[in-house]
Design an enzyme around this catalytic site. Structure first.
Site, short mmCIF file in Angstrom:
data_model
loop_
_atom_site.label_atom_id
_atom_site.label_comp_id
_atom_site.label_asym_id
_atom_site.label_seq_id
_atom_site.Cartn_x
_atom_site.Cartn_y
_atom_site.Cartn_z
CE LYS A 144 -1.52 4.17 -11.81
NZ LYS A 144 -2.10 3.21 -12.77
CG HIS A 174 -3.45 8.52 -7.77
ND1 HIS A 174 -3.45 7.75 -8.91
CD2 HIS A 174 -4.04 7.77 -6.82
CE1 HIS A 174 -4.01 6.59 -8.66
NE2 HIS A 174 -4.38 6.56 -7.39
CE LYS A 178 -4.49 6.78 -2.32
NZ LYS A 178 -5.89 7.21 -2.26
CD GLU A 212 -8.21 -1.35 -6.98
OE1 GLU A 212 -9.18 -0.62 -7.29
OE2 GLU A 212 -7.27 -1.58 -7.75
CG ASP A 231 -3.14 -0.39 -13.20
OD1 ASP A 231 -2.97 0.74 -13.70
OD2 ASP A 231 -4.08 -0.67 -12.45
CG HIS A 236 -0.13 3.13 -7.46
ND1 HIS A 236 0.14 4.43 -7.80
CD2 HIS A 236 -1.31 2.84 -8.05
CE1 HIS A 236 -0.84 4.90 -8.56
NE2 HIS A 236 -1.71 3.95 -8.74
CE LYS A 324 -8.41 -3.12 -10.77
NZ LYS A 324 -9.05 -1.83 -10.50
#
Length: 475
Positions: A144, A174, A178, A212, A231, A236, A324
């Site tokens: 991505k 990704h 997991k 995060e 993003d 995700h 963030k």
């Protein structure tokens, strides 16, 4: 099936474009070393790293040693890693690569900036490196971001699929590597008592959080051109949404699973008012970050309210948030159940009685939490909340895994289950596009929030106007 019971990947060469970058060093190489230790790749796997930096085979290997485990298996694998220095925007690199590869199986991993995805696929096809003849496979894995909006994602799909077949394309998210994300399907479909209540009769709403604690750091240039919405949300968070909301597939084949995910994403209702159902935030001090515009209106936080138009989910809102510089690192899915009829507990403070929840904790402390009511000890019949915890690390050895092990193995084995199909990608962007359009029309409509907080006040208002509340981040 345990790793020991799985067959090793067939003989092949893994070609990594961007072979000297952080993704290769910090994630791909450790994952390959782990696969080697698990016996899932053998001595017939070779790796060619392509990059523009000065260097040779040994300088590349020495730079990778810092990130790989110090094992006999890694030492054997590193000897099969070679370096091809060159500019992959030039045709001669692909001719040299073709000579090195010969006529064996090959998988091409594009660990490069997104603007090179289409041109690299074109160049591979021009050089004949995507031709599958005499039983060999030629596959391409694409990281991505896959596009930056619906139109660009559609254009990239058209460009790629004009040169290669969908069966050769492995679009990587990704998160799907997991273990705890993959466990969503097992938790749902292997436990009838969970699936029995997985619908709008019992579920009040769903919260999906990807928080995060770190800030943008040194990625200011990339992040200021991208933002939290592009993003994180169409990839995700929407992958988590798809796994939570999809219908049971007919079987565990890639086509069946990806088909149900695509149906779910296609059922996401366009918002009635994207401005009201979407919140953007920016943490204090973001504009002082290196390579960030001094008057930037890029968001570092996003919260959305969505609906899925299906019989299973009709009337159940999905609240998504990501950001963030928040109070903690915390990725979780909270399934919040409807309140039981409380006529039996009139003496209980109903306003402070929390609903039952099933929380799928994805990081950092992977596990499953059940929150429910029990009787408080004593002569009075009073309900109080408790929770049961399952922690992956207490039951399984998951240390040292990067999340790319399964993805790399599946790509080499030709299993596309955990990779996104073109229609999934486009359905995700289609659902997000109304919010991007609304925000683009009002670039200054962005709230600031304090570092170490749970995000902007607007996110709290988004869910509280429905009489609900976010789970505290990191709780």
């Amino acid at each position: 099936m345990s790793a020991a019971a799985l067959p090793p990947a067939p003989p092949s060469t893994l070609v990594i474009f961007g072979g000297t970058g952080d993704l290769t060093r910090r994630l791909l190489v450790p994952a390959l070393a782990n696969l080697c230790g698990d016996g899932l790749v053998g001595n017939d796997l070779t790796i060619i790293a392509i990059g523009s930096r000065e260097g040779d085979d040994e300088s590349l290997r020495a730079g990778l040693d810092e990130f790989a485990p110090d094992t006999d298996c890694w030492r054997a694998l590193r000897g099969r890693i070679t370096y091809l220095q060159g500019d992959f925007t030039q045709p001669d690199v692909f001719q040299t690569l073709k000579q090195r590869l010969g006529d064996g199986n090959a998988a091409f991993y594009l660990a490069t900036p997104a603007q090179f995805f289409g041109p690299i696929v074109d160049a591979l096809a021009d050089a004949g490196l995507m031709d599958e003849v005499e039983g060999r496979f030629q596959r391409v894995a694409i990281e991505k971001p896959f596009g930056h909006d619906l139109a660009s994602a559609q254009a990239l799909n058209r460009q790629i699929l004009a040169r290669v077949a969908e069966a050769q394309v492995y679009r990587i998210d990704h998160y799907l590597g997991k273990e705890t994300v993959q466990n969503i399907m097992v938790a749902r479909f292997a436990n009838p008592w969970i699936e029995a209540v997985w619908n709008n009769r019992y579920i009040d709403h769903v919260q999906i959080t990807a928080a995060e604690s770190i800030d943008v750091g040194t990625r200011g240039s990339f992040y200021d051109a991208t933002g939290a919405g592009r993003d994180m949300v169409p990839n995700h968070l929407f992958q988590l949404l798809a796994m939570i909301g999809m219908e049971p597939p007919n079987d565990l084949s890639a086509d069946a699973i990806r088909g149900e995910k695509a149906k779910l994403l296609g059922a996401v209702r366009p918002p009635d008012d994207a401005g009201a159902d979407g919140v953007r935030g920016q943490y204090e001090g973001y504009r002082e970050t290196a390579d960030v515009s001094a008057d930037s209106t890029t968001e570092t936080f996003v919260a959305l309210k969505l609906h899925v138009d299906s019989w299973r989910w009709g009337g159940v809102p999905f609240y998504l948030r990501t950001g963030k510089a928040l109070t903690a690192r915390d990725t979780e899915v909270a399934i919040v159940f409807r309140q039981a009829p409380l006529a039996l507990f009139r003496d209980t403070d109903l306003n402070n009685l929390p609903p039952s929840q099933l929380v799928l904790q994805l990081q950092p402390d992977e596990g499953i939490v059940m929150r429910f009511m029990v009787k408080q000890p004593g002569p009075e019949l009073r309900a109080v909340p408790v929770q049961l915890d399952f922690h992956y690390a207490e039951r399984f050895d998951i240390k040292g895994r990067t999340g790319y092990e399964t993805l790399l193995y599946d790509m080499l084995m030709g299993d596309q289950t955990l990779f996104q199909r073109a229609d999934q990608i486009e359905a995700g962007w289609a659902a997000v596009q109304p919010f991007l359009d609304a925000w683009g029309g009002r670039p200054d409509a962005i709230e600031t929030y304090a570092r170490g907080s749970d995000g902007p006040a607007g996110a709290t208002a988004l869910i509280e106007r429905d009489g609900r509340a976010w789970n505290p981040i990191g709780a």
